[in-house]
Design an enzyme around this catalytic site. Structure first.
Site, short mmCIF file in Angstrom:
data_model
loop_
_atom_site.label_atom_id
_atom_site.label_comp_id
_atom_site.label_asym_id
_atom_site.label_seq_id
_atom_site.Cartn_x
_atom_site.Cartn_y
_atom_site.Cartn_z
N HIS A 1 0.87 -1.18 0.00
CA HIS A 1 0.00 0.00 0.00
C HIS A 1 0.90 1.23 0.00
O HIS A 1 1.18 1.81 1.06
CB HIS A 1 -0.92 0.00 1.23
CG HIS A 1 -1.74 -1.25 1.33
ND1 HIS A 1 -2.11 -1.83 2.52
CD2 HIS A 1 -2.27 -2.04 0.35
CE1 HIS A 1 -2.82 -2.92 2.27
NE2 HIS A 1 -2.92 -3.07 0.96
N ILE A 2 1.35 1.64 -1.17
CA ILE A 2 2.37 2.70 -1.24
C ILE A 2 1.69 4.06 -1.14
O ILE A 2 0.79 4.36 -1.93
CB ILE A 2 3.17 2.64 -2.56
CG1 ILE A 2 3.36 1.20 -3.01
CG2 ILE A 2 4.51 3.34 -2.39
CD1 ILE A 2 3.88 1.10 -4.43
#
Ligand SMILES: Cc1cc2nc3c(=O)[nH]c(=O)nc-3n(C[C@H](O)[C@H](O)[C@H](O)COP(=O)(O)OP(=O)(O)OC[C@H]3O[C@@H](n4cnc5c(N)ncnc54)[C@H](O)[C@@H]3O)c2cc1C
Ligand code: SF4
Length: 545
Positions: free
Chosen positions: A479-480
């Site tokens: 989950h950047i």
């Protein structure tokens, strides 16, 4: 250098964020050109790639998406190859080993589809707990966009507010929830005995009905690395719709420079094609939606005489405040069969562990039991033992039924030192690779030590675990977030409340890069909501500004 194309709006990147913006622009009567670094590939081809993988690579979610030389991404199959593209450093480098692919459609090709919204307190960390930053707006500003994103992607979820997270919604989910499998049922009961609530996950999957022309989920548990029937939303399924509305999509177009004039207006973007020829594309508004690593990288690459620190970077915040939810996993063995693997690969989570006054000291977290079928992992482990014949069959069956993975994903804080910069190493096109420094920080480490891991051990014991193997380091959650942080003050942030660059009025950087804090839940639905808010801002600017 050719100047070939122009449109009202040029969108760079065809992931979920780029596609949501593009569709909204077209609906508003604007012309759109999308530039995509990676190839455009049919679903059947990805499914065939997966089928043809040797068993040893089947658990590598990126393996059916071999990178093209001009659009490299991390390849998980070996550490050596991974080091080839993402250059990782810092005490928790391993926790930023991100698995996105550079293909038209982006990382939703192989995402799990889970869509937890952030909750009101997640937007006010500084005010409530004295840590991190406050967002420039509160939950209620984003709520209508969350709802629009859920309807655009097709998110299923419970109608009962007691099972919703958060139960503050302007509309019900477009579809009801998917049922729990037998393993999840047992996990839910064990959690309840400890006072924890395992909730049905809202997820971008069609539950029992067709939605937007895609069929219902049939629960075959292949969501990693691809949903063969597109019951799970992915941005690849949005591309034909964009074209049907008149949008143009150019694949294999690697944008490497954003050009501005002396008045800070963006004039063009430049891209390389696979023959290494350069092209220049003009527009009235430019949207960079390449994800939270590739977007800051592109801004930094665009350094020139007008933008000495890179484009949009007068604050020196571009590339900083990188976040992912540092993950710990425990592989557990049970005496009795549990049977995960019925339904999608993820289907539920414990969310109330993410909230509380303890957040002034350490982070909250989401806890879940993965629901993927254990036959692959069990089969590999049984073969390693050298078993054959009936003994092998029995061991595969035991390991498939009686093992599970429990996962903790910790809430990160935005920290300036966690940063994307340009590596001196270059890719096939001569473009600098991204270098990423990552330190999960004491806020997360304290949480793991004092709160989440002890809780996970109790949960495993309650489930009946006879063995508990915890990962020895923090891992990536994919989950950047961060890199172009949103804020009201141009001195300390990169974009405003509509993801518009403070420095360049016609440059928008929507999605995860703009997120001010990350929360504990999977973050794409927040990225999608920000994309739709930015889309409203763009239409407003072009039609009335
Ligand atoms: C295995 C896995 C599981 C996941 N599961 C979940 C989940 O359950 N829930 C959740 O919320 N999130 C999940 N995620 C994260 C989710 O996939 C991402 O948050 C989401 O896809 C980000 O969308 P995006 O459009 O911002 O970026 P991307 O999907 O990365 O799209 C960016 C696009 O830009 C293109 N691009 C990049 N650079 C350039 C350039 N220079 N020029 C032109 N184009 C360029 C890329 O090729 C790509 O197509 C998961 C991710 C992975 C890897
Ligand atoms: S369980 Fe099967 S049908 Fe459902 S989303 Fe996953 S891969 Fe698609």
């Amino acid at each position: 250098m050719a100047n070939e194309y122009s449109a009202d709006v040029v969108v760079v990147g065809t992931g979920v964020v780029g596609c949501l913006v593009a569709e909204h622009m077209l609906d508003a009567g604007l012309s759109v050109l999308m530039l995509e670094a990676g190839p455009r590939v049919d679903r059947w081809r990805i499914v065939e790639n997966y089928r043809n993988l040797p068993p040893s690579l089947r658990l590598h979610f990126d393996a059916p998406y071999p990178p093209k030389p001009w659009a490299p991404h991390l390849e998980s199959r070996t550490d050596a190859e991974a080091a080839e593209y993402l250059q990782l450093e810092g005490p928790d480098a391993r926790a930023f080993r991100q698995g996105y692919v550079r293909y038209a459609g982006g990382a939703t090709w192989h995402w799990a589809g889970i869509c937890w919204r952030m909750v009101p307190d997640d937007f006010r960390l500084k005010t409530l707990y004295g840590v991190g930053r406050d967002w420039a707006f509160d939950y209620h500003v984003l709520e209508p966009y969350y709802t629009r994103a859920e309807y655009a992607m097709g998110v299923c979820g419970p109608a009962d507010p007691a099972l919703q997270w958060p139960p503050i919604r302007s509309k019900p989910y477009p579809m009801g929830p998917l049922p729990f499998g037998p393993g999840e049922q047992r996990f839910t009961e064990a959690a309840a005995r400890l006072g924890l609530k395992n909730l049905p996950a809202p997820q971008a999957r069609n539950s029992g009905v067709s939605y937007h022309g895609r069929p219902p989920c049939c629960g075959n548990n292949n969501c990693f690395p691809v949903c063969p029937i597109a019951a799970k939303y992915d941005a690849a399924s949005a591309l034909p719709k964009i074209e049907a509305k008149g949008g143009r999509i150019l694949a294999n177009a690697v944008v490497y420079r954003i050009e501005t004039d002396a008045k800070h207006s963006v004039q063009a973007v430049h891209y390389f094609d696979p023959d290494k020829a350069s092209h220049r594309v003009t527009a009235r508004v430019f949207v960079i939606a390449c994800n939270s690593i590739e977007t800051p990288k592109l801004l930094l690459l665009s350094k020139d005489e007008h933008n000495p620190n890179g484009v949009a970077n007068s604050s020196d915040q571009v590339g900083r405040n990188m976040m992912d939810q540092p993950k710990l996993i425990a592989e557990v063995t049970l005496a009795e069969p549990l049977w995960t693997g019925v339904g999608p690969v993820q289907n539920s989570s414990i969310m109330n562990t993410s909230q509380g006054d303890f957040r002034s000291r350490y982070s909250g977290a989401m806890i879940r039991m993965e629901n993927f079928a254990r036959s692959g992992i069990g089969g590999a482990a049984a073969l390693k033992k050298g078993l054959v014949g009936k003994a092998l069959d029995a061991e595969i069956r035991r390991l498939s039924a009686c093992t599970a993975r429990l996962t903790i994903e910790h809430e990160p804080l935005p920290q300036a030192q966690n940063r994307v910069t340009l590596s001196s190493k270059k890719d096939w096109l001569g473009i600098n690779k991204p270098n990423i420094y990552n330190d999960v920080g004491d806020y997360v480490r304290r949480s793991a030590k004092e709160y989440t891991v002890p809780l996970l051990r109790r949960l495993a014991a309650e489930l009946g675990a006879t063995d508990f193997q915890l990962s020895t380091e923090f891992l990536n959650s994919d989950h950047i977030m961060g890199g172009c942080i949103m804020g009201a003050d141009p001195a300390t942030s990169v974009v405003d409340v509509d993801c518009r660059s403070h420095d360049h009025h016609n440059l928008f950087l929507p999605g995860g890069a703009a997120m001010t804090t990350g929360g504990s839940g999977n973050s794409t639905i927040t990225m999608a909501a920000l994309a739709l808010k930015a889309a409203d801002g763009i239409v407003d600017q072009l039609k009335h500004g």
